[in-house]
Design a protein around this motif. Structure first.
Motif, PDB file in Angstrom:
ATOM      1  N   THR A  36      -2.790  -9.259 -11.979  1.00 49.71           N
ATOM      2  CA  THR A  36      -2.011  -8.348 -12.831  1.00 49.71           C
ATOM      3  C   THR A  36      -0.999  -9.141 -13.674  1.00 49.71           C
ATOM      4  O   THR A  36      -0.649  -8.729 -14.775  1.00 49.71           O
ATOM      5  CB  THR A  36      -1.282  -7.272 -11.996  1.00 49.71           C
ATOM      6  OG1 THR A  36      -0.516  -7.913 -10.974  1.00 49.71           O
ATOM      7  CG2 THR A  36      -2.268  -6.320 -11.358  1.00 49.71           C
ATOM      8  N   GLN A  85     -10.225  -2.192 -13.305  1.00 56.47           N
ATOM      9  CA  GLN A  85      -9.457  -1.623 -12.199  1.00 56.47           C
ATOM     10  C   GLN A  85      -9.214  -2.748 -11.191  1.00 56.47           C
ATOM     11  O   GLN A  85     -10.173  -3.361 -10.712  1.00 56.47           O
ATOM     12  CB  GLN A  85     -10.270  -0.488 -11.557  1.00 56.47           C
ATOM     13  CG  GLN A  85      -9.570   0.221 -10.417  1.00 56.47           C
ATOM     14  CD  GLN A  85     -10.515   1.175  -9.681  1.00 56.47           C
ATOM     15  OE1 GLN A  85     -11.707   0.926  -9.560  1.00 56.47           O
ATOM     16  NE2 GLN A  85      -9.972   2.286  -9.198  1.00 56.47           N
ATOM     17  N   SER A 143      -2.020  10.095  -8.207  1.00 54.43           N
ATOM     18  CA  SER A 143      -0.795   9.639  -7.559  1.00 54.43           C
ATOM     19  C   SER A 143      -0.568  10.425  -6.281  1.00 54.43           C
ATOM     20  O   SER A 143      -0.916  11.602  -6.192  1.00 54.43           O
ATOM     21  CB  SER A 143       0.400   9.835  -8.505  1.00 54.43           C
ATOM     22  OG  SER A 143       1.592   9.415  -7.857  1.00 54.43           O
ATOM     23  N   PHE A 198      -6.150   9.436 -13.794  1.00 54.00           N
ATOM     24  CA  PHE A 198      -5.191   8.746 -12.931  1.00 54.00           C
ATOM     25  C   PHE A 198      -4.809   9.655 -11.772  1.00 54.00           C
ATOM     26  O   PHE A 198      -4.812  10.884 -11.901  1.00 54.00           O
ATOM     27  CB  PHE A 198      -3.919   8.392 -13.709  1.00 54.00           C
ATOM     28  CG  PHE A 198      -4.076   7.243 -14.672  1.00 54.00           C
ATOM     29  CD1 PHE A 198      -3.661   5.963 -14.321  1.00 54.00           C
ATOM     30  CD2 PHE A 198      -4.632   7.441 -15.923  1.00 54.00           C
ATOM     31  CE1 PHE A 198      -3.797   4.895 -15.207  1.00 54.00           C
ATOM     32  CE2 PHE A 198      -4.772   6.387 -16.819  1.00 54.00           C
ATOM     33  CZ  PHE A 198      -4.357   5.112 -16.465  1.00 54.00           C
ATOM     34  N   PHE A 239       1.154   1.374  -4.253  1.00 55.05           N
ATOM     35  CA  PHE A 239      -0.029   2.191  -4.593  1.00 55.05           C
ATOM     36  C   PHE A 239       0.150   3.659  -4.213  1.00 55.05           C
ATOM     37  O   PHE A 239      -0.237   4.552  -4.952  1.00 55.05           O
ATOM     38  CB  PHE A 239      -1.291   1.601  -3.955  1.00 55.05           C
ATOM     39  CG  PHE A 239      -1.582   0.224  -4.469  1.00 55.05           C
ATOM     40  CD1 PHE A 239      -2.122   0.043  -5.735  1.00 55.05           C
ATOM     41  CD2 PHE A 239      -1.273  -0.906  -3.720  1.00 55.05           C
ATOM     42  CE1 PHE A 239      -2.371  -1.228  -6.232  1.00 55.05           C
ATOM     43  CE2 PHE A 239      -1.510  -2.177  -4.200  1.00 55.05           C
ATOM     44  CZ  PHE A 239      -2.052  -2.344  -5.462  1.00 55.05           C
ATOM     45  N   LEU A 245      -7.451   4.060  -4.217  1.00 55.18           N
ATOM     46  CA  LEU A 245      -6.049   4.025  -4.614  1.00 55.18           C
ATOM     47  C   LEU A 245      -5.471   2.866  -3.803  1.00 55.18           C
ATOM     48  O   LEU A 245      -5.217   3.023  -2.600  1.00 55.18           O
ATOM     49  CB  LEU A 245      -5.383   5.362  -4.281  1.00 55.18           C
ATOM     50  CG  LEU A 245      -3.934   5.568  -4.705  1.00 55.18           C
ATOM     51  CD1 LEU A 245      -3.671   7.031  -5.015  1.00 55.18           C
ATOM     52  CD2 LEU A 245      -2.976   5.083  -3.629  1.00 55.18           C
ATOM     53  N   GLY A 246      -5.358   1.685  -4.418  1.00 52.33           N
ATOM     54  CA  GLY A 246      -5.056   0.490  -3.632  1.00 52.33           C
ATOM     55  C   GLY A 246      -6.179   0.285  -2.633  1.00 52.33           C
ATOM     56  O   GLY A 246      -7.333   0.132  -3.005  1.00 52.33           O
ATOM     57  N   GLN A 297       0.846  -1.196   0.000  1.00 45.70           N
ATOM     58  CA  GLN A 297       0.000   0.000   0.000  1.00 45.70           C
ATOM     59  C   GLN A 297       0.882   1.247   0.000  1.00 45.70           C
ATOM     60  O   GLN A 297       0.649   2.185  -0.759  1.00 45.70           O
ATOM     61  CB  GLN A 297      -0.951   0.002   1.215  1.00 45.70           C
ATOM     62  CG  GLN A 297      -1.842   1.231   1.308  1.00 45.70           C
ATOM     63  CD  GLN A 297      -2.775   1.419   0.103  1.00 45.70           C
ATOM     64  OE1 GLN A 297      -3.199   0.450  -0.530  1.00 45.70           O
ATOM     65  NE2 GLN A 297      -3.076   2.660  -0.224  1.00 45.70           N
ATOM     66  N   TRP A 342       1.157   5.799 -11.061  1.00 47.70           N
ATOM     67  CA  TRP A 342      -0.136   6.412 -11.374  1.00 47.70           C
ATOM     68  C   TRP A 342      -1.208   5.345 -11.270  1.00 47.70           C
ATOM     69  O   TRP A 342      -1.126   4.308 -11.914  1.00 47.70           O
ATOM     70  CB  TRP A 342      -0.120   7.013 -12.774  1.00 47.70           C
ATOM     71  CG  TRP A 342       0.638   8.300 -12.855  1.00 47.70           C
ATOM     72  CD1 TRP A 342       1.905   8.470 -13.332  1.00 47.70           C
ATOM     73  CD2 TRP A 342       0.185   9.592 -12.436  1.00 47.70           C
ATOM     74  NE1 TRP A 342       2.276   9.796 -13.236  1.00 47.70           N
ATOM     75  CE2 TRP A 342       1.232  10.512 -12.696  1.00 47.70           C
ATOM     76  CE3 TRP A 342      -0.999  10.073 -11.865  1.00 47.70           C
ATOM     77  CZ2 TRP A 342       1.131  11.873 -12.409  1.00 47.70           C
ATOM     78  CZ3 TRP A 342      -1.107  11.427 -11.585  1.00 47.70           C
ATOM     79  CH2 TRP A 342      -0.048  12.311 -11.854  1.00 47.70           C
ATOM     80  N   ASN A 343      -2.221   5.622 -10.437  1.00 47.91           N
ATOM     81  CA  ASN A 343      -3.333   4.692 -10.241  1.00 47.91           C
ATOM     82  C   ASN A 343      -4.549   5.160 -11.040  1.00 47.91           C
ATOM     83  O   ASN A 343      -4.942   6.332 -10.938  1.00 47.91           O
ATOM     84  CB  ASN A 343      -3.741   4.656  -8.765  1.00 47.91           C
ATOM     85  CG  ASN A 343      -2.633   4.155  -7.862  1.00 47.91           C
ATOM     86  OD1 ASN A 343      -2.466   2.956  -7.661  1.00 47.91           O
ATOM     87  ND2 ASN A 343      -1.842   5.080  -7.322  1.00 47.91           N
ATOM     88  N   GLY A 378      -2.436  -1.220 -11.419  1.00 49.77           N
ATOM     89  CA  GLY A 378      -3.703  -1.952 -11.493  1.00 49.77           C
ATOM     90  C   GLY A 378      -4.662  -1.543 -12.578  1.00 49.77           C
ATOM     91  O   GLY A 378      -5.865  -1.710 -12.431  1.00 49.77           O
ATOM     92  N   LEU A 387      -8.151  -3.901  -7.608  1.00 52.67           N
ATOM     93  CA  LEU A 387      -8.018  -3.336  -6.265  1.00 52.67           C
ATOM     94  C   LEU A 387      -7.790  -4.438  -5.234  1.00 52.67           C
ATOM     95  O   LEU A 387      -8.604  -5.369  -5.130  1.00 52.67           O
ATOM     96  CB  LEU A 387      -9.280  -2.567  -5.882  1.00 52.67           C
ATOM     97  CG  LEU A 387      -9.604  -1.313  -6.698  1.00 52.67           C
ATOM     98  CD1 LEU A 387     -10.930  -0.718  -6.243  1.00 52.67           C
ATOM     99  CD2 LEU A 387      -8.487  -0.275  -6.569  1.00 52.67           C
TER     100      LEU A 387
END
Lengths: 161, 418
Positions: free
Chosen positions: B210, B319, B164, B162, B43, B68-69, B39, B48-49, B305, B321
């Motif tokens: 992933t 996505q 971050s 996205f 993440f 985000l995570g 985490q 970039w998520n 992700g 998670l």
């Protein structure tokens, strides 16, 4: 048509449908639909917002037969069974007279999934939104939307709802 | 748990990582300390998520809840037209600020003690700040500007939003890399419309998914549906593009009008070639050439992700998670394009039978991660083998390689310090 008789016939249709899937007589399942049908599994959220895509979207009986072939011969999934509980149907609307009528019905369902290791969970709840017609003296689905209450599906939806 | 001890634990685990990209130790899918470190280092680290689609928050005041995570996040469009994202956590006692998945709001108020935030996530109001009847209230020197939920950097590309938490991460387009970006653009040239949204709850560590996405090896072997109908086979033209970081990839296969004899597969005894499977209603395979390049299948990922998928005319974003060490949510958003004819839309609806939790193809990806998670139950000290195509973790002009899976681990190890 006699209202009580209609309710009774719809109840029997749903009982037969559930037994067919739960008894793993999947090859008979497409036979509950007319040839030019719509079967879709979606969610209450997608349905309410008019999002058309389904988890399963079949607009012909042949597509349902393809689902069964894929289940039997192509797709990989662990051995599992469902137990459907369907509730009392509500007849929303009747158009026309028997035998050329079309009945709109809503039926609540609860499906438990039993995996090969014995684990057993409530897999899906929701309601069927149906258009039922009569063909050859038998009630059949012209349309069956399985509208699931939750947006979340555990691992995979292999068998039909 | 003592944070310092945990950091040492993770560092010690890192020293046990084999020296090569062709081996991945199974504890990385099992260890609680690794999961917690991910985490922070992955993440919330220099990545970039994917958060949501621009189209989903098109109007001023539109917002969406996302993650985000494991961190709950709110994404909102403010009156300046810009998109902002912030942690969905009231700075007072930590409650969620936003409880809805989506909506439109002028500001956000925490339900617990009515602290108020603007659309950028800045604290703007505190209930009874000056007390009641001159008594109580917040101390005089309390400065609202100094308190607020964590704010994300936000950048958009081709309609994708996205976020971050890192100041060091390069700009989004640079992070994705030129080659992968071009593959993203070929699919997302037009405004999208959401036509369905589903969550597939995967019974496995997030990294197994992933990896699966980057694994060009399995597609034609596990997924019989692909192979039989020539949607993707390893003897079709195509290739794999991997970004310099290793973390982002795109793989494509070319549609062939005539399905060639399946010599590469014949006689090898694969399940995918042995079963006779014919469609009674082949309309599911009716394809409109809409991207102008004969690419029938493209899978694209952005570390950690995000996935963009085009299978024929079936377009979706996914996505990934993490939910726990052994649970992952895969959020599917099925897409159409603005201006689709009814016929085109129908083609997409039919082809969507291939994807998602009930997809002829994707249902198997939902299950196979669980097979691995259960298979490695007592193998934490052993390694998985990722050697197809050698040790390379870069681009290849063929697909009988696991280069993009190795690429994932290259990026992962860099983020984790392994």
């Amino acid at each position: 048509m006699d209202e009580i008789k209609l309710h009774h016939r719809i109840n029997l249709l749903n009982a037969d449908y559930a037994r067919c899937i739960d008894d793993d007589r999947m090859e008979e399942w497409p036979g509950f639909f007319v040839e030019d049908c719509l079967y879709k599994i979606t969610t209450a959220d997608n349905h309410a917002r008019g999002r058309e895509a389904g988890l399963v979207y079949a607009d012909s009986r042949a597509m349902l037969q393809d689902r069964v072939s894929a289940l039997r011969e192509a797709n990989i999934y662990e051995r599992q069974r469902y137990r459907h509980m369907t509730g009392v149907p509500t007849v929303l609307d009747v158009q026309g007279e028997a035998p050329s009528f079309e009945v709109r019905v809503e039926v609540p369902f609860l499906v438990t999934r039993i995996m090969r290791d014995g684990s057993m969970d409530v897999f899906a709840t929701g309601r069927y939104l149906d258009r039922v017609v009569e063909q050859g003296g038998r009630l059949m689905f012209k349309e069956r939307l399985a509208v699931c209450d939750s947006n979340r599906f555990d691992t995979l939806v292999a068998l039909p709802l | 748990m003592n944070d310092r001890v945990e950091t040492q634990d993770v560092a010690r685990l890192g020293t046990r990582w084999p020296q090569t990209l062709t081996r991945v130790p199974y504890w990385v899918y099992q260890d609680e300390a690794v999961y917690r470190a991910e985490q922070q280092r992955v993440f919330e680290g220099p990545v970039w998520n994917f958060l949501c689609l621009e189209q989903e928050i098109a109007a001023v005041g539109d917002f969406r809840s996302t993650f985000l995570g494991g961190m709950p996040v709110v994404v909102a469009r403010d009156s300046d037209g810009e998109i902002y994202a912030f942690e969905n956590r009231c700075v007072h006692r930590g409650a969620l600020i936003v409880l809805e998945d989506e909506g439109n709001a002028k500001d956000f108020q925490c339900v617990y003690h009515a602290w108020t935030y603007d659309r950028q996530g800045s604290l703007k109001g505190i209930a009874f700040k000056d007390g009641v009847n001159g008594k109580g209230g917040m101390p005089q020197g309390f400065c609202m500007e100094k308190h607020g939920p964590r704010k994300l950097r936000v950048e958009c590309v081709h309609g994708l939003v996205f976020g971050s938490l890192s100041d060091e991460v390069p700009p989004l387009e640079e992070y994705i890399g030129e080659e992968v970006l071009a593959k993203m653009e070929r699919v997302l040239r037009r405004p999208v419309e959401v036509i369905g949204r589903f969550t597939q709850a995967l019974p496995n560590n997030w990294k197994m998914y992933t990896e699966n996405v980057r694994d060009t090896y399995h597609a034609s072997l596990l997924h019989l549906f692909f192979t039989k109908f020539g949607i993707t086979r390893l003897d079709q033209g195509g290739g794999v593009v991997v970004s310099e970081s290793g973390g982002n990839h795109a793989t494509a296969s070319i549609v062939e009008k005539v399905i060639p004899r399946q010599e590469a597969y014949a006689g090898q005894g694969f399940r995918s070639q042995e079963t006779e499977f014919r469609l009674r209603d082949p309309s599911i395979l009716d394809t409109h050439e809409e991207f102008g390049d004969n690419i029938g299948l493209q899978i694209l990922s952005v570390f950690p992700g995000f996935v963009l998928q085009q299978i024929r005319n079936c377009v979706a974003v996914r996505q990934v998670l993490p939910r726990s060490v052994t649970a992952t949510d895969l959020n599917w958003t099925y897409l159409g394009f603005a201006g689709d004819t009814p016929e085109m839309r129908k083609v997409r609806l039919k082809q969507a039978n291939m994807i998602g939790p009930a997809g002829y193809v994707s249902m198997e990806d939902g299950a196979v991660g669980g097979f691995v998670q259960r298979g490695i139950a007592t193998a934490g000290e052993l390694d998985s083998l990722i050697e197809l195509g050698g040790e390379n973790a870069g681009s290849e002009n063929f697909r009988a390689t696991e280069c993009s899976v190795r690429g994932f681990w290259k990026a992962y190890r860099a983020a984790m310090g392994f």
